[in-house]
Enzyme design. Sequence first.
Site, PDB file in Angstrom:
ATOM      1  N   ILE A 282       0.829  -1.208   0.000  1.00 32.86           N
ATOM      2  CA  ILE A 282       0.000   0.000   0.000  1.00 32.86           C
ATOM      3  C   ILE A 282       0.862   1.256   0.000  1.00 32.86           C
ATOM      4  O   ILE A 282       0.567   2.238  -0.676  1.00 32.86           O
ATOM      5  CB  ILE A 282      -0.937   0.020   1.226  1.00 32.86           C
ATOM      6  N   ALA A 283       1.932   1.216   0.779  1.00 31.59           N
ATOM      7  CA  ALA A 283       2.786   2.406   0.913  1.00 31.59           C
ATOM      8  C   ALA A 283       4.164   1.992   1.383  1.00 31.59           C
ATOM      9  O   ALA A 283       4.361   0.891   1.924  1.00 31.59           O
ATOM     10  CB  ALA A 283       2.167   3.399   1.894  1.00 31.59           C
ATOM     11  N   SER A 284       5.131   2.897   1.182  1.00 34.31           N
ATOM     12  CA  SER A 284       6.499   2.679   1.655  1.00 34.31           C
ATOM     13  C   SER A 284       6.963   3.915   2.400  1.00 34.31           C
ATOM     14  O   SER A 284       6.574   5.036   2.070  1.00 34.31           O
ATOM     15  CB  SER A 284       7.448   2.411   0.479  1.00 34.31           C
ATOM     16  N   GLY A 285       7.792   3.700   3.414  1.00 33.06           N
ATOM     17  CA  GLY A 285       8.345   4.800   4.184  1.00 33.06           C
ATOM     18  C   GLY A 285       9.769   4.506   4.573  1.00 33.06           C
ATOM     19  O   GLY A 285      10.311   3.427   4.273  1.00 33.06           O
ATOM     20  N   SER A 286      10.402   5.461   5.261  1.00 30.00           N
ATOM     21  CA  SER A 286      11.808   5.298   5.635  1.00 30.00           C
ATOM     22  C   SER A 286      12.004   4.159   6.622  1.00 30.00           C
ATOM     23  O   SER A 286      13.084   3.573   6.694  1.00 30.00           O
ATOM     24  CB  SER A 286      12.329   6.608   6.244  1.00 30.00           C
ATOM     25  N   LEU A 290       4.069  -0.847   4.130  1.00 30.01           N
ATOM     26  CA  LEU A 290       2.723  -1.180   4.576  1.00 30.01           C
ATOM     27  C   LEU A 290       2.050  -2.020   3.503  1.00 30.01           C
ATOM     28  O   LEU A 290       2.040  -1.647   2.328  1.00 30.01           O
ATOM     29  CB  LEU A 290       1.915   0.096   4.840  1.00 30.01           C
ATOM     30  N   LYS A 303       2.163  -3.675   8.796  1.00 28.89           N
ATOM     31  CA  LYS A 303       3.243  -2.695   8.771  1.00 28.89           C
ATOM     32  C   LYS A 303       4.541  -3.424   9.097  1.00 28.89           C
ATOM     33  O   LYS A 303       4.740  -3.895  10.214  1.00 28.89           O
ATOM     34  CB  LYS A 303       2.971  -1.598   9.801  1.00 28.89           C
ATOM     35  N   ASP A 396       1.553  13.243  16.138  1.00 24.85           N
ATOM     36  CA  ASP A 396       1.722  13.375  14.683  1.00 24.85           C
ATOM     37  C   ASP A 396       0.355  13.371  13.999  1.00 24.85           C
ATOM     38  O   ASP A 396       0.143  12.673  13.011  1.00 24.85           O
ATOM     39  CB  ASP A 396       2.592  12.239  14.141  1.00 24.85           C
TER      40      ASP A 396
END
Length: 556
Positions: A282-286, A290, A303, A396
């Site tokens: 679904i998504a990528s982050g540092s 996900l 996650k 956040d």
Amino acid sequence: MAEEDTESRCSIPAGFSPALTKKQKLKVNIYNEVLVRLKDSDVSEARQPGFEDELWSHFNRLPTRYALDVNVERAQDVLMHKRLLHMAHDPATRPAVEVRLVQVHSSSGSNSSRKADAQCSGSAGKQSHPPPAFGLSEDLELALEAKKLQVQHGNNTVPRPIYEITISTSDKPKLLSELTSLLSDIGLNIQEAHAFSTTDGYSLDVFVVDGWECEETERLRQTLVNVILWSEKNPCLDHNVMPPVLGPDGGMKVTGDHVSTSSEGKDIWEIDSSLLTYEKKIASGSNGDLYQGTFCGQDVAIKVLSTDRLNETMKEFAQEVSILRKVRHKNVVQFIGACTKPPNLCIITEFLSGGSMYDFLRNQKGAFSLQSLLKVAVDVSRGMKYLHQNNIIHRDLKAANLLMDGNGVVKVADFGIARVQAQSGVMTAETGTYRWMAPEVIEHKPYDNKADVFSFGIVLWELLTGKLPYENLTPLQAALGVVKKGLRPPIPKHTNPMLVELMESCWQHDSSLRPEFSDIVNMLRQMTRRVADEREDRRKGKSAKVVPTLRHGSAE
């Protein structure tokens, strides 16, 4: 200089496509202008074979914004940046730090700053200093701050000395956050900052600061090197959270009010990773990725923590598990379980098919109607009221961290940097995302759950406008504007006056004047009823009712 020689140096660099965008053309023009200035100067490095390619490589490994922002009249600053990035490659010379006194002229052209320069032992007897490498933000008129920040010397008033600090080191998630916190810790006031990441994993961060006594710049440089090295050697230290460590069996142990798993007793939320099915990313982050997947036939979000930065991200992973396992509310994403034994570190939550509010706003290319906005706001405020009642500060809160299920119910998500509020009621250490951050958090001052209320006010503005807060400013420029100028997002004309009042009360500079989420829930419910009544009156052809002023703590 021969005309043909000038032409040979002012061309498109080798290997660069001739079909250039407008910004790429500007980048090439700036590169050529810097090259000409350096070759026309007495800089020996510029006469070395292969220098043109080295200089272009420097520009090309940094974002285009670097070329557009750099002061070409200070071409030698580019060489300084190039040298610092080279030093950052070697652990023995990393972090690479340069400190110098700079001259900041106000718009009135005052030369008063020269008086201060002459009194600083770091000036080496000079009566003036160069301007900052990237100048100061015109949007916030931060150059005027140098004129306002003054100290008394007998009967004469002179500005504080202004320093430019340039730092290059290995790039990593939240590096800029760490550096701004460290600068604040040693008493420096950041007036402006420019942050760049190279394509090969290094950082170039430039800060314009005041707050340091008139001493040799070398002392400030060495102080910065020492505190950065100390921070890198102690990445898990935090005033409120003990660092997680791996137990002898490979399970995760976190002291205090956090996750604890061991071979002697497995928590009921520990999940066997073999029971998880991954369907799509679904998504990528540092810190990881996900995925949408399934667990025992149930749709879930997975996650997955990246193992590349395990020591840096383990604390946040442990903290998120610790908080999620304790909360259960209709408007908070539901925790299902976690895998806490490397290499399969992941958190499993319910899958919310509606996606994030951020994506929803972008996909529909516009803001919510007032009625829809109030529904979302009520859901979020209920979830936040629950979290605060359980002494959890989210830290956040923004549209990207609000998720919607298939029935349109909005839930608060992403507790990677959430914290259990300390018994003293206040916390320190800057965190969160700059565009939504409360001024007390930006300034690294003690804060409490009212920091979330400030962020909620910005979220309301997001939902109202469908825009990114302070979209014409960099995140750090926005943060400096919030603190120093009282900057807030502009509220559109004809906005419902009750909503205007709520937003403005949430983003008050004085946190004690902001409402609690229990008050916000009540205010939103009042507003929802009144908006519904007004719609019904209009439908029936009646005149709209007079809108009374909302009060904190009003009865539902």
